[in-house]
Design a protein around this motif. Structure first.
Motif: not given
Lengths: 333, 333
Positions: A69-70, A72, A75, A98, A221, A247, A250, A257, A276-277, A279-282, B69, B280
DNA sequence: TTGTATGCGTTATCAG
DNA sequence: CTGATAACGCATACAA
């Protein structure tokens, strides 16, 4: 809860007539229809979907099976499927397998015994044969993220080989020649296909494939992290590392680093999936777009077309990945 | 699909007897049980859950309503709920209300008419009164992420005020005195509560609250971004910005960086929720942990206890947030 | 321990 | 256009 019977009594008509007005379409005189409608209103009548389903052998419900269920990825599938089914007044029942064979099978049984009109499956543990066999049954099935030649028309998948190819091609075009590759688990088909694409690009650019530059990760990861460590500790030179999913990418960035390697100046990192993430990483992650949501929508459309006979354009069984360029790959040109 | 009737015929027993062996517990002689079992095997009998549900008025199924979701927050709820229900052989039916009042109501009706034994709801658009009224009904309900005094025993929520307090306290303890706050939408209860906590911490540390240092965001990345821009453009000084959720925090980090502000050296950023991607980001995000998954599990346990009479410890209605210290806040001490 | 009969709330097939 | 009545597949008092 008021039943259809009580409504019929109050309205002074038969049971069948009430059923007719509830299910629209059928011919009922405007006068009796009004009587019935009023009675329904008064009793706040809500049809019992379970009884309806038992009697009609139709549930207006499609079963969705995802691995988790978890995340992106799942989802995206769920929301894609739901968004189009919802518009057609169909509901979804979701369960999670699962990644365990028995559970996936149990869940499929569950969805079938729940009278789902169709199934949309993202399964990994179950065999091709099982799925082929399942498709012989009376219940329509759409399989996501898996390509099974014998039932190709029921599969909606990504061209993973092309994705692997595009990823590597992108990096090579940026001038990299020492390219490391952190793959997914070999037992997973998509991991293999992506790797095949990687090799094809290498060949096309006349860069020799070197097994030493490949590390088998786990799609988590930690796998990306372990991959970078592995290359570093074994003095395997690389200016870019392509990871078989975001994953791992990241994890790779973080570990690079930690080893005082700047991304992308000292080492470039490329992902896969465009979660999704990413675009959140650096730095923000350059990656391959996996249009999960669109594929979920397509699966739903296929069901709408095949099961509910709603007019729809043809199903697209294979989706094409695309490069999403962000900031994690340096140009050496 | 073989029915219970066919099994009874093949086994040479009555319908009721088959029903007895299928539902365990009841007394059946070992001999006939074996006969029945064999017949079931031969016919590959699978009970029709719909018929069962209609006859028994029990579905072993709990309805879950989330807003989306998508995203780690709802994913956490769903997986938390499912993981414990699954162990008790209960299934879940999930729908998404998309934050629209009518849809939330429709979905609740749907779940009820589907004969769910209980409901676990994460609803935002529907009124308190509606929920209080719903709780009067025969179907047991658990409400997530919302505190309604009149039905406090059916609510499982986070102490948002405490979270807001802890976030600000943490930042103040690091020596910051010019603290900006990017809040959630005022119409949302949790956003208000978090802000109240923020003010309490300020007061406790004798830092005067300044409305100019508060920006109302939208809980989306763009909100954090807009907040930072707002403060910068209006020359409002701050050494730290507390965001009412992680998503806004990532927007804030990105925008700070775009304005040549290093995080955390030039400006510290603090989040709320501790979503997956918080670890992340770069720098990794200091935030408040929102134990969604645990709360989902608790909701499921409450159902197990109240509806299925399974022995369980008492339900915890209010969860406590905690500070998760990572690298986005600089110590000025 | 086992069987019979009835009900759960609808839909659907016939007549009328 | 409308009304009986039989399914749908199973659970469950009640009898035996």
């Amino acid at each position: 809860m008021a039943t259809i019977y009580e409504v019929s009594k109050l309205a002074g008509v038969s049971l069948a007539t009430v059923s007719r007005v509830v299910n629209k379409n059928l011919s009922v005189s405007e006068k009796t229809r009004q009587k019935v409608l009023k009675a329904m209103e008064q009793l706040d009548y809500k049809p019992n979907l379970v009884a309806k389903s038992l009697a009609s052998n139709r549930s207006d419900c499609v079963g969705v099976l995802v691995s988790e269920f978890y995340g992106s990825f799942y989802g995206g599938i769920m929301s894609g499927v739901e968004s189009v089914l919802r518009k057609a007044d169909k509901h979804i029942v979701v369960t999670a397998g699962h990644n365990e064979e028995q559970r996936e099978k149990d869940d499929i049984e569950f969805l079938i015994s729940r009278n789902c009109d169709a199934l949309i499956l993202h399964v990994e543990a179950v065999s091709d044969e099982y799925l082929i066999n399942l498709c012989q049954g009376k219940i329509p099935v759409i399989i996501l993220n898996r390509h099974i030649p014998k039932i190709a028309d029921r599969c909606i998948s990504l061209d993973n080989e092309l994705g692997g190819y595009l990823a590597t091609k992108h990096v090579l075009e940026k001038g990299h020649t020492q390219v490391a590759y952190i793959s997914g688990p070999k037992r997973k088909a998509d991991a293999q296909e992506r790797l095949v694409g990687h090799k094809r690009a290498l060949q096309e650019f006349n860069v020799e494939f070197d097994q030493a530059r490949v590390y088998e990760g786990d799609y988590l990861q930690i796998g990306g992290s372990a991959g970078i460590k592995h290359f570093l500790e074994n003095d395997i030179e690389f200016t870019a590392a392509i990871c078989a999913n975001d994953e791992m990418a990241t994890g790779a960035i973080a570990t690079a680093r930690e080893n005082n390697l700047d991304v992308p100046n000292d080492v470039s990192i490329f992902g896969f999936d465009n979660v999704v993430f990413a675009s959140y990483t650096y730095p923000t992650l350059s990656t391959i777009n996996y249009p999960v949501q669109d594929m979920g929508k397509m699966a739903a459309k296929a069901i709408l077309k095949q099961v509910y006979k709603i007019d729809m354009p043809d199903v697209q069984n294979v989706f094409e990945p695309e490069v999403v360029e962000r900031n994690s790959v340096k140009s050496l040109n």
